[in-house]
Design a protein around this motif. Structure first.
Motif: not given
Length: 588
Positions: A97-98, A109-114, A492-493, A499-500
């Motif tokens: 779904k993601f 993407d889920r943890f908004y971090s490269k 993450g789910i 958080n990141r």
């Protein structure tokens, strides 16, 4: 027709099939290369997933493990299949779904971090490179024995085939090739099992034959195997042996959550058209896997029974009880040439004794009463048992050739999936995701193919210098997946406030302690002579062996991630809403 000629014909035909499929399914876009255009039927995807996951460890090595571990080998069966239940229920539909191409992309993407994405890439590379060692070893063993060629030539041949259908076909080519490979391997695994079960018990179904009486005797197969092993100084086949109950539980848990965290398997659920198809794919994969895994216990027990009776055709301790050196069966010649089977007549009596000389009490008795001076099967690689079993049972040459084709298919199918995971991690997650976001689609495709070619060369080198038998290497890869990827995906789910900082700290801690533990006891596994402590029970932390430590690494990952998340800033509101939306059912 000789066995070698027949083997070349059978294996050659399967290779022609794989290459033909790759040409038919060649890719022209990144979507087709990474996720087969998201258009694979769930039943077919389940079959491809089964082939992707049922590696050389499953086809070649697992029954060998069960043959020598007996009941204890059930940990591998329960762990490797149970993980698919976790994957189907907890991961597959939500990740589909993601809607991303790769596991590192989801984590980034889920943890908004490269940074999180890069650490996920590193984890993926550690898992995949460790895993691919076992596959290349399987290719080398199958080629070197059945085709009667040196290991180097066998590996190079396998590398060329993988290069053609993986590099040019991408995920689309690999998917349809793996469907063909599943059909080859499952037919190759079950046909000799049917023959041998009928030969030994009169029951053609090996699952039932395992619990049946031997032909012409009023004794069950497992009962007879137990008694024979005890007579030769070994522990009974049906008892826990070679591993404590704690280690058996931890190994099962590690393999379970490791299965659910394997990146090259998870990515298969991104290839189906709809979200509900992801769960269906996991269910079908479990059905297709069960066909082989419900047969493996019988193959393990029956191959051990046949091998022992080949070495010990008469009464234990009787002068003529053991096979004579000049009467060693023909199947042993081919395996001796590979260096994976060796005999030494230590007491010069003209016969070969196979027994447990590690059992001091039994060895002393055998020396005094029988005149034995040590186990004379001086090398017996566990990985040869499945491939050698048709020869031991004196089955027709076409069955032996078929098993060879199945073993090669199992190794190549998983190797292709792993190499694609490595390729996509480098091209899509590192180059496009971090280093050069504006790279063109053609540039990304070129980077993917170059990185896959490099990965194939590296995998070939590892195959020529294998650090251990296939299932042992693969179990470590599952431990790495359990300690790094699985906890991060779960949090993450299902935990919107992760958080990141927590995810990054958890992955680093889980993977770090697992790597440290394995290198402490198995440094030689990768770099000979570098282990700090002996790999024995008296030195293990809390008695937990290296193959079982992935479960501990997972616990460390969870604990560290939650602790750090509690002490740092919660994720942004839009990320929390995204997590909630991923778990909301949708009518597609």
């Amino acid at each position: 027709m000789s066995l070698q000629v027949l083997s070349i014909i059978v294996v050659g035909l399967t290779f022609a099939l794989y290459i033909g499929i790759a040409i038919w399914a060649r890719t022209g876009s990144t979507s087709e290369f990474y996720v087969a255009g998201k258009g694979v039927n769930p039943v077919l995807n389940g079959m491809a997933t089964a082939a992707d996951w049922m590696s050389a460890a499953s086809f070649i090595s697992m029954a060998g493990l069960i043959a020598f571990l007996g009941y204890t080998g059930g940990a591998y069966l329960m762990g490797w299949t149970g993980g698919y239940v976790l994957m189907a229920l907890l991961l597959a539909p939500y990740l589909r779904k993601f809607g991303k191409f790769t596991v590192p992309e989801f984590i980034g993407d889920r943890f908004y971090s490269k940074t999180a994405r890069v650490i996920a890439v590193i984890s993926l590379l550690v898992i995949s490179i460790t895993y691919v060692i076992g596959q290349m070893r399987g290719v080398g063993i199958a080629f070197s024995n059945i085709l009667n060629v040196p290991l180097t030539i066998g590996l190079i041949s396998g590398m060329v085939i993988v290069f053609i259908y993986a590099v040019f076909g991408g995920m689309k080519g690999i998917t349809y090739t793996q469907i063909a490979q599943y059909c080859v391997m499952i037919f190759a695994y079950t046909v000799p099992a049917l023959f041998i079960s009928f030969q030994l018990t009169g029951n053609p179904l090996p699952q039932l034959g395992l619990g049946s009486t031997l032909v012409g005797e009023n004794q069950y197969l497992l009962q007879a195997l137990d008694e024979t092993l005890v007579d030769l100084g070994f522990q009974p086949y049906t008892e826990v042996r070679g591993m404590s109950m704690t280690n058996m539980f931890m190994l099962t848990l590690s393999l379970m959550i490791g299965t659910a965290g394997l990146p090259h398997v998870i990515v298969r659920f991104f290839t189906v058209p709809r979200i509900r198809d992801a769960r269906k794919s996991a269910g079908w994969a479990l059905v297709f896997i069960a066909i082989l895994y419900l047969t493996a216990p019988a193959v393990g027990a029956m191959s051990m029974w046949n091998f022992i009776n080949t070495m010990q055709p008469g009464e234990v301790g009787a002068p003529e009880g053991n096979v004579a050196v000049e009467n060693l069966p023909a199947w042993t010649d081919r395996w001796e040439e590979t260096g994976l089977l060796e005999f030494t007549d230590k007491n010069d009596d003209g016969h070969i004794q196979y027994y447990n000389d590690g059992n001091e009490e039994f060895a002393q008795m055998a020396e005094q009463e029988y005149g034995w001076e040590g186990n004379e099967v001086t090398k017996l690689d566990r990985d040869i048992m499945v491939l050698a079993t048709p020869g031991i049972a004196q089955l027709p040459n076409w069955v032996i050739a078929l098993v060879a084709a199945g073993g090669i298919a199992a190794a190549l199918s998983t190797a292709a999936g792993l190499l694609l995971a490595i390729s996509s991690a480098i091209s899509h997650d590192l180059i496009k995701g971090v280093i050069k976001p504006d790279v063109s689609e053609q540039g990304e495709m070129m980077a993917a193919r170059i990185s896959m070619g490099a990965a194939i060369l590296f995998a070939g080198y590892l195959g020529l210098n294998p650090p251990g038998f296939a299932a042992e290497v693969v179990a470590l890869a599952f431990g790495f997946a359990a300690a790094s990827i699985f906890p991060t995906l779960m949090m993450g789910i299902f935990y919107r406030k992760m958080n990141r900082e927590g995810a990054i700290a958890g992955m680093l801690a889980g993977l770090g302690v697992t790597l440290l533990y394995i290198f402490t006891y198995k440094g030689w596994f990768f770099f000979p002579g570098t282990n700090m402590l002996p790999d024995t029970a008296e030195y293990w932390l809390l008695g937990i062996n290296t193959g079982s430590f992935g479960a501990v690494g997972a616990a460390v990952n969870f604990i560290v991630a939650f602790a750090v998340a509690k002490m740092t800033t919660p994720p942004p509101a839009d990320i929390q809403k995204l997590v909630e939306s991923v778990r909301v059912p949708r009518a597609d």
